[in-house]
Motif scaffolding. Sequence first.
Motif, PDB file in Angstrom:
ATOM      1  N   TYR A  68       0.974  -1.319   0.205  1.00 51.28           N
ATOM      2  CA  TYR A  68      -0.411   0.061   0.406  1.00 51.28           C
ATOM      3  C   TYR A  68       0.823   1.045  -0.154  1.00 51.28           C
ATOM      4  N   ILE A  69       1.948   1.486   0.855  1.00 47.02           N
ATOM      5  CA  ILE A  69       2.920   2.299   0.570  1.00 47.02           C
ATOM      6  C   ILE A  69       3.217   2.486  -0.171  1.00 47.02           C
ATOM      7  N   LYS A  70       3.971   1.709  -1.006  1.00 48.02           N
ATOM      8  CA  LYS A  70       4.498   1.644  -2.270  1.00 48.02           C
ATOM      9  C   LYS A  70       4.182   1.512  -2.978  1.00 48.02           C
ATOM     10  N   ASN A  71       2.472   1.466  -3.402  1.00 46.49           N
ATOM     11  CA  ASN A  71       1.745   2.103  -3.912  1.00 46.49           C
ATOM     12  C   ASN A  71       1.750   0.709  -4.841  1.00 46.49           C
ATOM     13  N   TRP A  72       1.662  -0.038  -4.634  1.00 47.29           N
ATOM     14  CA  TRP A  72       2.223  -1.789  -6.005  1.00 47.29           C
ATOM     15  C   TRP A  72       0.881  -1.732  -6.006  1.00 47.29           C
ATOM     16  N   ASP A  73      -0.390  -1.674  -6.566  1.00 48.54           N
ATOM     17  CA  ASP A  73      -1.390  -1.656  -6.289  1.00 48.54           C
ATOM     18  C   ASP A  73      -2.580  -3.595  -6.464  1.00 48.54           C
ATOM     19  N   VAL A  74      -1.849  -3.791  -7.514  1.00 46.86           N
ATOM     20  CA  VAL A  74      -2.235  -5.556  -7.337  1.00 46.86           C
ATOM     21  C   VAL A  74      -1.398  -6.094  -6.448  1.00 46.86           C
ATOM     22  N   PHE A  75      -0.505  -6.005  -5.882  1.00 45.74           N
ATOM     23  CA  PHE A  75       0.244  -7.097  -4.921  1.00 45.74           C
ATOM     24  C   PHE A  75      -0.345  -6.747  -3.464  1.00 45.74           C
ATOM     25  N   ARG A  76      -0.863  -5.410  -3.598  1.00 49.51           N
ATOM     26  CA  ARG A  76      -1.641  -4.989  -2.939  1.00 49.51           C
ATOM     27  C   ARG A  76      -3.207  -5.442  -2.675  1.00 49.51           C
ATOM     28  N   SER A  77      -3.433  -5.376  -3.820  1.00 47.17           N
ATOM     29  CA  SER A  77      -4.591  -6.308  -3.784  1.00 47.17           C
ATOM     30  C   SER A  77      -4.643  -8.174  -3.426  1.00 47.17           C
ATOM     31  N   LEU A  78      -3.443  -8.159  -4.288  1.00 49.02           N
ATOM     32  CA  LEU A  78      -3.805 -10.328  -4.531  1.00 49.02           C
ATOM     33  C   LEU A  78      -2.844 -10.461  -2.726  1.00 49.02           C
ATOM     34  N   ALA A  79      -2.587  -8.787  -1.843  1.00 53.47           N
ATOM     35  CA  ALA A  79      -1.997  -9.192  -0.167  1.00 53.47           C
ATOM     36  C   ALA A  79      -3.337  -9.449   0.406  1.00 53.47           C
ATOM     37  N   PHE A  80      -4.441  -9.170   0.048  1.00 55.50           N
ATOM     38  CA  PHE A  80      -5.905  -8.362   1.060  1.00 55.50           C
ATOM     39  C   PHE A  80      -6.489  -9.844   0.097  1.00 55.50           C
ATOM     40  N   ALA A  81      -6.416 -10.207  -0.880  1.00 55.90           N
ATOM     41  CA  ALA A  81      -7.095 -11.002  -1.380  1.00 55.90           C
ATOM     42  C   ALA A  81      -6.544 -12.382  -0.317  1.00 55.90           C
ATOM     43  N   THR A  82      -5.399 -12.615  -0.100  1.00 56.34           N
ATOM     44  CA  THR A  82      -4.583 -13.778   0.265  1.00 56.34           C
ATOM     45  C   THR A  82      -4.941 -13.667   1.836  1.00 56.34           C
ATOM     46  N   GLY A  83      -5.249 -12.232   3.150  1.00 58.66           N
ATOM     47  CA  GLY A  83      -5.994 -12.517   4.296  1.00 58.66           C
ATOM     48  C   GLY A  83      -7.196 -12.813   4.093  1.00 58.66           C
ATOM     49  N   LEU A  84      -8.141 -12.612   2.822  1.00 55.72           N
ATOM     50  CA  LEU A  84      -9.201 -12.077   3.206  1.00 55.72           C
ATOM     51  C   LEU A  84      -9.643 -14.414   2.906  1.00 55.72           C
ATOM     52  N   VAL A  85      -8.703 -14.891   1.887  1.00 54.58           N
ATOM     53  CA  VAL A  85      -8.965 -16.441   1.742  1.00 54.58           C
ATOM     54  C   VAL A  85      -8.680 -17.035   3.157  1.00 54.58           C
ATOM     55  N   CYS A  86      -7.407 -16.883   4.499  1.00 50.80           N
ATOM     56  CA  CYS A  86      -7.307 -16.717   4.986  1.00 50.80           C
ATOM     57  C   CYS A  86      -8.469 -17.381   6.150  1.00 50.80           C
ATOM     58  N   VAL A  87      -8.894 -16.105   5.985  1.00 48.99           N
ATOM     59  CA  VAL A  87     -10.315 -16.055   7.453  1.00 48.99           C
ATOM     60  C   VAL A  87     -11.473 -16.547   6.906  1.00 48.99           C
ATOM     61  N   ILE A  88     -12.071 -16.228   5.371  1.00 45.03           N
ATOM     62  CA  ILE A  88     -12.697 -17.464   5.348  1.00 45.03           C
ATOM     63  C   ILE A  88     -12.323 -18.468   5.323  1.00 45.03           C
ATOM     64  N   SER A  89     -10.942 -19.467   5.467  1.00 49.11           N
ATOM     65  CA  SER A  89     -11.147 -20.635   5.410  1.00 49.11           C
ATOM     66  C   SER A  89     -10.441 -20.664   7.395  1.00 49.11           C
ATOM     67  N   MET A  90     -10.567 -20.176   8.267  1.00 48.60           N
ATOM     68  CA  MET A  90     -10.334 -20.394   9.834  1.00 48.60           C
ATOM     69  C   MET A  90     -11.683 -20.456   9.653  1.00 48.60           C
ATOM     70  N   LEU A  91     -12.863 -19.605   9.073  1.00 48.43           N
ATOM     71  CA  LEU A  91     -14.551 -19.650   9.465  1.00 48.43           C
ATOM     72  C   LEU A  91     -14.543 -20.809   9.032  1.00 48.43           C
ATOM     73  N   TRP A  92     -14.030 -21.571   7.761  1.00 50.69           N
ATOM     74  CA  TRP A  92     -14.617 -22.742   6.663  1.00 50.69           C
ATOM     75  C   TRP A  92     -14.154 -23.911   8.131  1.00 50.69           C
ATOM     76  N   ILE A  93     -13.128 -24.163   8.400  1.00 54.42           N
ATOM     77  CA  ILE A  93     -12.099 -25.746   9.918  1.00 54.42           C
ATOM     78  C   ILE A  93     -12.906 -24.882  10.712  1.00 54.42           C
ATOM     79  N   SER A  94     -13.592 -24.091  10.848  1.00 53.23           N
ATOM     80  CA  SER A  94     -14.491 -23.907  12.281  1.00 53.23           C
ATOM     81  C   SER A  94     -16.635 -24.742  12.773  1.00 53.23           C
ATOM     82  N   TRP A  95     -16.377 -24.996  11.698  1.00 56.01           N
ATOM     83  CA  TRP A  95     -17.527 -24.608  10.803  1.00 56.01           C
ATOM     84  C   TRP A  95     -17.848 -26.174  11.223  1.00 56.01           C
TER      85      TRP A  95
END
Length: 128
Positions: free
Chosen positions: A101-128
């Motif tokens: 984000y600070i470096k303004n590398w928008d594509v990588f930032r979006s990929l990092a955001f998506a990775t974090g979101l997948v991690c949260v969804i995965s933790m919730l899925w495991i808990s299901w």
Amino acid sequence: MTTPLICLVIVAVMPYIYAGIGVYYRSRLPGGVDNKHPRQQITQLQGPGTRVYAAQQNAWEALAIFTVAMLVVHLRQAPEPQVSLFAELFVAARVTHGFFYIKNWDVFRSLAFATGLVCVISMLWISW
């Protein structure tokens, strides 16, 4: 659940780290840090300074969803090895997200955001 709780503490501290970095950029503005009107001063920032504060806001948002995931994981007594892996990956994704984000590398930032979101969804899925 030691590792996930440590990850939660790290995620909780991240917005404050970005705030500290933001002070550096505010101090470079004419007149230095304006502690009486910090939000007005933030609007004067450009480039990396603006993106630091955007990363800080995003870190607060990420903290909320990660906290909910940790609460669900804890209440549902999800298997710690799997949860720990996704919690660690979430922290790594969030650290890189802020950097990108600070470096303004928008594509990588979006990929990092998506990775974090997948991690949260995965933790919730495991808990299901």
